[in-house]
Design a protein around this motif. Structure first.
Motif, mmCIF file in Angstrom:
data_model
loop_
_atom_site.group_PDB
_atom_site.id
_atom_site.type_symbol
_atom_site.label_atom_id
_atom_site.label_comp_id
_atom_site.label_asym_id
_atom_site.label_seq_id
_atom_site.Cartn_x
_atom_site.Cartn_y
_atom_site.Cartn_z
ATOM 1 N N ARG A 26 0.856 -1.179 0.000
ATOM 2 C CA ARG A 26 0.000 0.000 0.000
ATOM 3 C C ARG A 26 0.889 1.224 0.000
ATOM 4 O O ARG A 26 1.814 1.328 0.796
ATOM 5 N N ARG A 27 0.622 2.137 -0.926
ATOM 6 C CA ARG A 27 1.395 3.381 -1.047
ATOM 7 C C ARG A 27 2.901 3.124 -1.110
ATOM 8 O O ARG A 27 3.691 3.823 -0.491
ATOM 9 N N GLY A 28 3.274 2.071 -1.839
ATOM 10 C CA GLY A 28 4.680 1.757 -2.027
ATOM 11 C C GLY A 28 5.353 1.080 -0.852
ATOM 12 O O GLY A 28 6.556 0.835 -0.887
ATOM 13 N N GLU A 29 4.604 0.740 0.191
ATOM 14 C CA GLU A 29 5.184 0.106 1.373
ATOM 15 C C GLU A 29 4.596 -1.292 1.533
ATOM 16 O O GLU A 29 3.378 -1.474 1.472
ATOM 17 N N ALA A 30 5.466 -2.285 1.743
ATOM 18 C CA ALA A 30 5.033 -3.668 1.915
ATOM 19 C C ALA A 30 4.645 -3.917 3.369
ATOM 20 O O ALA A 30 5.340 -3.495 4.295
ATOM 21 N N PHE A 31 3.521 -4.596 3.557
ATOM 22 C CA PHE A 31 3.023 -4.948 4.885
ATOM 23 C C PHE A 31 2.884 -6.460 4.994
ATOM 24 O O PHE A 31 2.443 -7.113 4.048
ATOM 25 N N THR A 32 3.239 -7.019 6.143
ATOM 26 C CA THR A 32 2.931 -8.403 6.459
ATOM 27 C C THR A 32 1.640 -8.382 7.254
ATOM 28 O O THR A 32 1.554 -7.733 8.303
ATOM 29 N N LEU A 33 0.613 -9.084 6.770
ATOM 30 C CA LEU A 33 -0.694 -9.070 7.402
ATOM 31 C C LEU A 33 -0.741 -10.098 8.521
ATOM 32 O O LEU A 33 -0.444 -11.279 8.310
ATOM 33 N N THR A 34 -1.065 -9.622 9.727
ATOM 34 C CA THR A 34 -0.996 -10.453 10.929
ATOM 35 C C THR A 34 -2.306 -10.570 11.682
ATOM 36 O O THR A 34 -2.439 -11.429 12.552
ATOM 37 N N THR A 35 -3.278 -9.697 11.386
ATOM 38 C CA THR A 35 -4.531 -9.669 12.149
ATOM 39 C C THR A 35 -5.712 -9.512 11.211
ATOM 40 O O THR A 35 -5.653 -8.750 10.248
ATOM 41 N N LEU A 36 -6.786 -10.222 11.525
ATOM 42 C CA LEU A 36 -8.050 -10.046 10.827
ATOM 43 C C LEU A 36 -9.041 -9.346 11.739
ATOM 44 O O LEU A 36 -9.102 -9.658 12.935
ATOM 45 N N ASN A 37 -9.789 -8.432 11.196
ATOM 46 C CA ASN A 37 -10.904 -7.830 11.909
ATOM 47 C C ASN A 37 -12.160 -8.368 11.230
ATOM 48 O O ASN A 37 -12.388 -8.120 10.042
ATOM 49 N N VAL A 38 -12.944 -9.127 11.987
ATOM 50 C CA VAL A 38 -14.144 -9.774 11.459
ATOM 51 C C VAL A 38 -15.359 -9.097 12.080
ATOM 52 O O VAL A 38 -15.452 -8.973 13.302
ATOM 53 N N ARG A 39 -16.281 -8.652 11.215
ATOM 54 C CA ARG A 39 -17.506 -7.997 11.688
ATOM 55 C C ARG A 39 -18.710 -8.842 11.293
ATOM 56 O O ARG A 39 -18.756 -9.398 10.200
ATOM 57 N N LEU A 40 -19.668 -8.896 12.205
ATOM 58 C CA LEU A 40 -20.945 -9.539 11.913
ATOM 59 C C LEU A 40 -21.888 -8.469 11.406
ATOM 60 O O LEU A 40 -22.179 -7.488 12.105
ATOM 61 N N LEU A 41 -22.331 -8.628 10.172
ATOM 62 C CA LEU A 41 -23.219 -7.646 9.548
ATOM 63 C C LEU A 41 -24.665 -7.871 9.996
ATOM 64 O O LEU A 41 -25.016 -8.968 10.440
ATOM 65 N N PRO A 42 -25.509 -6.849 9.887
ATOM 66 C CA PRO A 42 -26.900 -6.984 10.324
ATOM 67 C C PRO A 42 -27.651 -8.144 9.667
ATOM 68 O O PRO A 42 -28.561 -8.710 10.268
ATOM 69 N N ASP A 43 -27.248 -8.528 8.448
ATOM 70 C CA ASP A 43 -27.950 -9.623 7.764
ATOM 71 C C ASP A 43 -27.395 -11.003 8.135
ATOM 72 O O ASP A 43 -27.822 -12.014 7.596
ATOM 73 N N GLY A 44 -26.418 -11.045 9.064
ATOM 74 C CA GLY A 44 -25.856 -12.311 9.527
ATOM 75 C C GLY A 44 -24.610 -12.760 8.794
ATOM 76 O O GLY A 44 -23.969 -13.725 9.203
ATOM 77 N N HIS A 45 -24.246 -12.104 7.707
ATOM 78 C CA HIS A 45 -23.007 -12.432 6.989
ATOM 79 C C HIS A 45 -21.808 -11.816 7.710
ATOM 80 O O HIS A 45 -21.968 -10.932 8.551
ATOM 81 N N LEU A 46 -20.635 -12.271 7.345
ATOM 82 C CA LEU A 46 -19.398 -11.760 7.927
ATOM 83 C C LEU A 46 -18.666 -10.883 6.917
ATOM 84 O O LEU A 46 -18.695 -11.145 5.716
ATOM 85 N N ALA A 47 -17.996 -9.861 7.414
ATOM 86 C CA ALA A 47 -17.108 -9.022 6.616
ATOM 87 C C ALA A 47 -15.743 -9.071 7.295
ATOM 88 O O ALA A 47 -15.654 -9.118 8.525
ATOM 89 N N VAL A 48 -14.693 -9.060 6.495
ATOM 90 C CA VAL A 48 -13.355 -9.190 7.081
ATOM 91 C C VAL A 48 -12.373 -8.286 6.356
ATOM 92 O O VAL A 48 -12.442 -8.099 5.139
ATOM 93 N N LYS A 49 -11.459 -7.708 7.142
ATOM 94 C CA LYS A 49 -10.339 -6.926 6.624
ATOM 95 C C LYS A 49 -9.086 -7.382 7.358
ATOM 96 O O LYS A 49 -9.150 -7.861 8.489
ATOM 97 N N ALA A 50 -7.949 -7.212 6.707
ATOM 98 C CA ALA A 50 -6.671 -7.603 7.308
ATOM 99 C C ALA A 50 -5.852 -6.361 7.643
ATOM 100 O O ALA A 50 -5.934 -5.342 6.955
ATOM 101 N N TYR A 51 -5.060 -6.478 8.688
ATOM 102 C CA TYR A 51 -4.172 -5.403 9.136
ATOM 103 C C TYR A 51 -2.818 -6.022 9.454
ATOM 104 O O TYR A 51 -2.720 -7.207 9.759
ATOM 105 N N GLY A 52 -1.763 -5.203 9.401
ATOM 106 C CA GLY A 52 -0.445 -5.726 9.711
ATOM 107 C C GLY A 52 0.574 -4.643 9.947
ATOM 108 O O GLY A 52 0.239 -3.481 10.181
ATOM 109 N N ARG A 53 1.818 -5.039 9.852
ATOM 110 C CA ARG A 53 2.946 -4.146 10.103
ATOM 111 C C ARG A 53 3.812 -4.053 8.849
ATOM 112 O O ARG A 53 3.912 -5.006 8.091
ATOM 113 N N PRO A 54 4.486 -2.916 8.684
ATOM 114 C CA PRO A 54 5.411 -2.786 7.550
ATOM 115 C C PRO A 54 6.519 -3.841 7.616
ATOM 116 O O PRO A 54 7.046 -4.126 8.692
ATOM 117 N N VAL A 55 6.845 -4.405 6.489
ATOM 118 C CA VAL A 55 7.907 -5.419 6.405
ATOM 119 C C VAL A 55 9.227 -4.845 6.894
ATOM 120 O O VAL A 55 10.008 -5.528 7.560
#
Length: 95
Positions: A26-55
């Protein structure tokens, strides 16, 4: 009162096991993804995004990344959601 309580969000953070981690840029910087943020949506489905630290080290920005469509990551999300549901159901009230 329990039927009238409006819950606006349910989210959990899940550590990505070492074997399932990946790198994204992202923006020319490499990240190692270490954490998922999982949300329960109102319709019962799941949404997920990943977060991490710069390599290259440092804190870096708190930037979300999409999660690749990989069966092992989908299984991790499903397992984590089930585990979180069991933990919430077994809560012991305020400490």
């Amino acid at each position: 009162m329990s039927g009238n309580v409006e819950v606006s969000a349910l989210a959990i953070n899940v550590t990505i096991p070492q074997a399932l981690r990946w790198t994204d840029t992202r923006r020319g910087e490499a990240f190692t993804l270490t954490t998922l943020n999982v949300r329960l949506l109102p319709d019962g489905h799941l949404a997920v995004k990943a977060y991490g630290r710069p390599v290259d080290g440092g804190r870096g920005a708190y930037v979300s990344f999409p999660v690749p469509d990989r069966p092992e990551l989908a299984a991790l999300v499903a397992d984590a959601a089930g585990r979180a549901g069991a933990l919430w159901a077994a809560h012991r009230g305020l400490a």
